[in-house]
Design an enzyme around this catalytic site. Structure first.
Site, PDB file in Angstrom:
ATOM      1  CE1 TYR A 142      -3.387  -2.791   0.599  1.00  0.00           C
ATOM      2  CE2 TYR A 142      -4.621  -0.788   1.051  1.00  0.00           C
ATOM      3  CZ  TYR A 142      -4.594  -2.133   0.757  1.00  0.00           C
ATOM      4  OH  TYR A 142      -5.772  -2.818   0.613  1.00  0.00           O
ATOM      5  CE  LYS A 193       2.242 -17.200  -3.100  1.00  0.00           C
ATOM      6  NZ  LYS A 193       1.864 -18.571  -3.540  1.00  0.00           N
ATOM      7  CG  ASP A 226      -1.099 -19.960  -2.138  1.00  0.00           C
ATOM      8  OD1 ASP A 226      -0.490 -20.056  -1.047  1.00  0.00           O
ATOM      9  OD2 ASP A 226      -0.726 -20.552  -3.173  1.00  0.00           O
ATOM     10  CG  ASP A 250      -7.716  -5.229   1.353  1.00  0.00           C
ATOM     11  OD1 ASP A 250      -8.630  -4.816   2.068  1.00  0.00           O
ATOM     12  OD2 ASP A 250      -7.714  -5.116   0.112  1.00  0.00           O
ATOM     13  CG  ASP A 254     -13.135  -7.907   1.901  1.00  0.00           C
ATOM     14  OD1 ASP A 254     -12.942  -7.198   2.900  1.00  0.00           O
ATOM     15  OD2 ASP A 254     -13.620  -7.487   0.830  1.00  0.00           O
TER      16      ASP A 254
HETATM   17  C1  IPM Z   1     -10.196  -2.061   3.981  1.00  0.00           C
HETATM   18  C2  IPM Z   1     -10.545  -1.369   2.697  1.00  0.00           C
HETATM   19  C3  IPM Z   1      -9.492  -0.330   2.406  1.00  0.00           C
HETATM   20  C4  IPM Z   1      -8.190  -1.057   2.183  1.00  0.00           C
HETATM   21  C5  IPM Z   1      -9.797   0.613   1.250  1.00  0.00           C
HETATM   22  C6  IPM Z   1     -11.124   1.322   1.424  1.00  0.00           C
HETATM   23  C7  IPM Z   1      -8.692   1.625   1.028  1.00  0.00           C
HETATM   24  O1  IPM Z   1     -10.702  -2.299   1.680  1.00  0.00           O
HETATM   25  O2  IPM Z   1     -10.077  -1.377   5.011  1.00  0.00           O
HETATM   26  O3  IPM Z   1     -10.054  -3.287   3.983  1.00  0.00           O
HETATM   27  O4  IPM Z   1      -7.899  -1.532   1.076  1.00  0.00           O
HETATM   28  O5  IPM Z   1      -7.418  -1.175   3.146  1.00  0.00           O
HETATM   29 MG    MG Z   2     -10.567  -4.319   2.335  1.00  0.00          MG
END
Ligand code: IPM
Ligand code: MG
Length: 370
Positions: A142, A193, A226, A250, A254
């Site tokens: 990032y 990785k 992975d 990230d 999710d």
């Molecule tokens: C998260 C989000 C953020 C990220 C975005 C909104 C910049 O996806 O907090 O997971 O990628 O970190």
């Molecule tokens: Mg995210």
């Protein structure tokens, strides 16, 4: 107890709607438990861009530096898709993370029993799930340099991002993970990785160093990221604490979110070094985004934001009993069959608006208190 200074940044999309419900919970604790909050509100993301031409003004950044905890809603939306990268709403959030140096991002994935059937996975795979992802948040892909889009002499365009980690950056987030594990089931799984990335090899070596030298009693394992993604959907209950870098974190978070039934359930805490008053630098936000498709329709689930506030009570203010009260109130409401639309219908229950969900949680707090 000294005043707890909160800065609320509702942001975009459903952000303002869910943060209004957090506000109800804050007000309840102030009124009925005598907690002394000083609450300020300000703009972030597209909402800030509309007024200031930047997604986070210097004045707001200064207020964030002065706060004990920042409570953020969400950033971004289709109206801002064509903006220059440097002023996109998400840059506001990334500036906060970077300048507050919030290197440890805690993302708990807990499956409330009442929601085990709302997950896309089988009930037996997710029922009782309680894991914590610790994502490094201020470095890696990032923020690494060099970065950018350049053009070669022949007109070919090249996009570059750099995955870069230092010893210090890896060790400090590893310590956060081991500390947390000590308060849970004492197991850490580190994901990278190392089979294809030098930075992954360094990650594995440094996490192992911290373990061997400082936390030998915590059980440490390593997994390629992975495989980690696959294991998260195959048998998520094998994990206690997962520690990983910014980009893998990230994605994996999710993935973990859906195990709990809905992205609308997942809170997060982003923590940095202690300030002069001993409290850590901290920002709390739901893992879900601004959800522009449902914004303004009273459909949003405020639970992730309310649970993020519970994390603020726990990690910024050491109010463990109050944090558990909030989590318990959420559990009570779900057990009563009260659902926002994202959670699907409950048998014999009812589907409610964002505001009614907030009211129900406050009512459940009051019931627990009496
Ligand atoms: C998260 C989000 C953020 C990220 C975005 C909104 C910049 O996806 O907090 O997971 O990628 O970190
Ligand atoms: Mg995210």
């Amino acid at each position: 107890m000294t005043t707890m200074k909160l800065l609320i940044l509702p942001g975009d999309g459903i952000g303002p709607e869910v943060m209004a419900e957090v506000r109800k919970v804050i007000d309840w604790f102030a009124a009925f438990r005598g907690l002394d909050f000083a609450v300020e509100e300000d703009l972030v993301g597209g909402a800030a861009y509309d007024v200031h031409g930047v997604p986070l003004s210097d004045a707001t950044m200064a207020r964030a530096q002065a706060a004990d905890a920042v409570l953020l809603g969400a950033c971004g939306g289709p109206a801002y898709d064509d903006l220059d990268f440097s002023v996109k709403p998400e840059r506001g959030l990334l500036r906060l993370r970077k300048e507050l140096d919030l290197y440890a991002n805690l993302r708990p994935a807990r499956c409330f029993d009442a929601l085990a059937d709302a997950s896309s996975l089988k009930r037996e795979v997710v029922a009782g799930l309680d894991l914590m992802i610790v994502r490094e948040l201020t470095s890696g892909m990032y923020f690494g340099e060099p970065r950018g889009i350049t053009e070669l002499n022949d007109g070919t365009r090249v996009g570059v991002n750099t995955h870069r980690y230092t010893t210090h950056e890896i060790r400090r987030v590893a310590r956060s993970a081991f500390e947390l594990a000590g308060k849970r089931s004492n197991r850490v799984c580190s994901m990278e990785k190392a089979n294809v990335m030098e930075a992954g090899i360094l990650w594995r070596e440094e996490v192992t160093w911290v373990h061997d030298n400082e936390y030998p009693d915590v059980e440490l394992s390593h997994m390629y990221a992975d495989n980690g993604a696959m294991q998260l959907v195959r048998a998520p209950k094998q994990f206690d604490v997962i520690v990983t870098d910014n980009l893998f974190g990230d994605i994996l978070s999710d993935c973990a979110a859906m195990l709990t039934g809905s992205l609308g359930m997942l809170p997060s805490a982003s923590l940095g070094a202690p300030m002069a008053n001993g409290r850590p630098r901290a920002l709390y936000e739901p893992v879900h985004g601004s959800a522009p498709d449902i914004a303004g329709k009273a459909l949003a689930n405020p639970i992730a934001s309310i649970l993020s506030f519970a994390m603020a009570l726990r990690y910024s203010f050491d109010l463990e009993a109050e944090a558990e009260m909030v989590e318990g109130a959420v559990e009570d409401v779900l057990a009563q069959g009260i659902r926002t639309a994202d959670l699907g219908p409950a048998e014999g229950g009812r589907t409610v608006s964002t505001g009614a969900m907030g009211d129900a949680i406050v009512a459940a707090l009051a019931a627990r208190d009496s």
